[in-house]
Design an enzyme around this catalytic site. Structure first.
Site, PDB file in Angstrom:
ATOM      1  N   GLY A  46     -18.037 -37.233  -1.501  1.00 56.29           N
ATOM      2  CA  GLY A  46     -18.134 -36.619  -2.822  1.00 56.29           C
ATOM      3  C   GLY A  46     -16.934 -36.928  -3.696  1.00 56.29           C
ATOM      4  N   ASN A  47     -17.048 -36.577  -4.955  1.00 55.27           N
ATOM      5  CA  ASN A  47     -15.963 -36.793  -5.919  1.00 55.27           C
ATOM      6  C   ASN A  47     -16.227 -35.962  -7.160  1.00 55.27           C
ATOM      7  OD1 ASN A  47     -18.003 -38.932  -6.975  1.00 55.27           O
ATOM      8  ND2 ASN A  47     -17.285 -39.737  -5.017  1.00 55.27           N
ATOM      9  N   SER A  77     -10.029 -42.434  -4.298  1.00 55.66           N
ATOM     10  CA  SER A  77     -10.864 -42.929  -3.208  1.00 55.66           C
ATOM     11  C   SER A  77     -10.196 -42.663  -1.855  1.00 55.66           C
ATOM     12  CB  SER A  77     -11.053 -44.437  -3.404  1.00 55.66           C
ATOM     13  OG  SER A  77     -11.775 -44.979  -2.341  1.00 55.66           O
ATOM     14  N   GLY A  78     -10.941 -42.075  -0.927  1.00 53.48           N
ATOM     15  CA  GLY A  78     -10.529 -42.011   0.471  1.00 53.48           C
ATOM     16  C   GLY A  78      -9.280 -41.210   0.796  1.00 53.48           C
ATOM     17  N   SER A 105     -12.198 -43.039  -7.218  1.00 54.79           N
ATOM     18  CA  SER A 105     -13.392 -42.987  -6.388  1.00 54.79           C
ATOM     19  C   SER A 105     -14.263 -44.213  -6.649  1.00 54.79           C
ATOM     20  CB  SER A 105     -14.180 -41.720  -6.722  1.00 54.79           C
ATOM     21  OG  SER A 105     -15.485 -41.854  -6.233  1.00 54.79           O
ATOM     22  N   SER A 106     -14.786 -44.794  -5.575  1.00 50.17           N
ATOM     23  CA  SER A 106     -15.649 -45.986  -5.736  1.00 50.17           C
ATOM     24  C   SER A 106     -16.959 -45.627  -6.423  1.00 50.17           C
ATOM     25  CB  SER A 106     -15.935 -46.600  -4.370  1.00 50.17           C
ATOM     26  OG  SER A 106     -16.611 -45.651  -3.557  1.00 50.17           O
ATOM     27  N   GLU A 107     -17.241 -44.332  -6.505  1.00 53.61           N
ATOM     28  CA  GLU A 107     -18.483 -43.891  -7.143  1.00 53.61           C
ATOM     29  C   GLU A 107     -18.251 -43.465  -8.594  1.00 53.61           C
ATOM     30  OE1 GLU A 107     -19.423 -41.084  -3.938  1.00 53.61           O
ATOM     31  OE2 GLU A 107     -21.130 -42.331  -3.404  1.00 53.61           O
ATOM     32  N   HIS A 147     -22.234 -34.235  -1.044  1.00 56.29           N
ATOM     33  CA  HIS A 147     -23.224 -34.583  -0.025  1.00 56.29           C
ATOM     34  C   HIS A 147     -23.643 -33.316   0.734  1.00 56.29           C
ATOM     35  CE1 HIS A 147     -20.979 -38.762   0.265  1.00 56.29           C
ATOM     36  NE2 HIS A 147     -21.625 -38.614  -0.874  1.00 56.29           N
TER      37      HIS A 147
HETATM   38 ZN   LIG Z   1     -21.579 -40.115  -2.383  1.00 63.52          ZN
END
Ligand SMILES: [Zn+2]
Length: 217
Positions: A28-29, A45-46, A74-76, A97
């Site tokens: 999530g983000n 991210s991460g 975040s990659s999203e 999620h």
């Molecule tokens: Zn996701």
């Protein structure tokens, strides 16, 4: 450092995603949009939420370029910027999620108005966006399309996205819809859930306008 207040809120709500069970691990983000600056304050991210500090939070532009911060965003991030570009009513996005929403999304199901507060999604159902690879523009576009006239959407085989005018309201919608998904799931195990009519949902939406905004603290 830019946007200290927003950075504090990102850290607070990332931790709240874990404490309320909306997500696990680093899934999530969350982000906040400063519309006047056209900049996005977003979780990195991460990075473990428990150890995340305000300095870890990243500021990006609408193309994902880092404006301030030493981490990668975040990659999203595309799931966030697609709304800031195209929806003036959305200034914060929460992507998580959560178990029941993600379970229904894995079945390609939508969430109907079985539990009354499902209406916080802005209509009679929470749709499920078509699957696409995580982190792609295709996924961001699928999510955007499925969230038309809504504030929450499921993502096939993945999770949930909620948006609102601020982070408190976006988070609240994510929590309510996860509860709605849980109640719908359990009701289906015992029988056939009764669904509130579209008129009934519209009545609630009128009532919400008067009474049920949460406030950011
Ligand atoms: Zn996701």
């Amino acid at each position: 450092m830019m946007f200290e207040k927003q950075r504090d809120l990102i850290v607070k709500y990332c931790n709240k995603m874990i404490s309320t069970g909306l997500t696990r691990g680093t899934g999530g983000n969350v982000s906040i949009y400063s519309r006047e600056d056209e900049l996005v304050i977003i979780s990195p991210s991460g990075i473990d939420y428990e150890t995340m500090t305000t300095e870890d939070v990243v500021v990006i532009d609408l193309d994902g370029n880092v404006v301030e911060g030493s981490n990668r965003p975040s990659s999203e991030y595309g799931l966030h910027t697609v709304f800031y570009r195209n929806r003036e009513d959305i200034n914060s996005v929460v992507h998580a999620h959560p178990i029941y929403s993600s379970t229904l999304a894995t079945l390609g199901m939508e969430i109907p108005s079985a539990y009354y507060l499902n209406a916080v999604c802005g209509g009679p159902n929470v749709r499920c966006a078509k699957y696409a690879l995580n982190g792609t523009e295709e996924l961001a576009n699928n999510v955007f399309d499925a969230m038309k006239d809504r504030y929450v959407v499921l993502m096939a085989n993945h999770g949930l996205v909620a948006g609102a005018k601020d982070i408190a309201n976006a988070f609240n919608k994510a929590e309510e819809i996860e509860l709605s998904a849980e109640i719908y799931y359990k009701a289906k195990l015992l029988g056939t859930p009764n669904i509130i009519s579209d008129e009934g949902v519209q009545e609630m939406l009128v009532a919400f306008k008067k009474y049920s905004q949460v406030t950011t603290k």
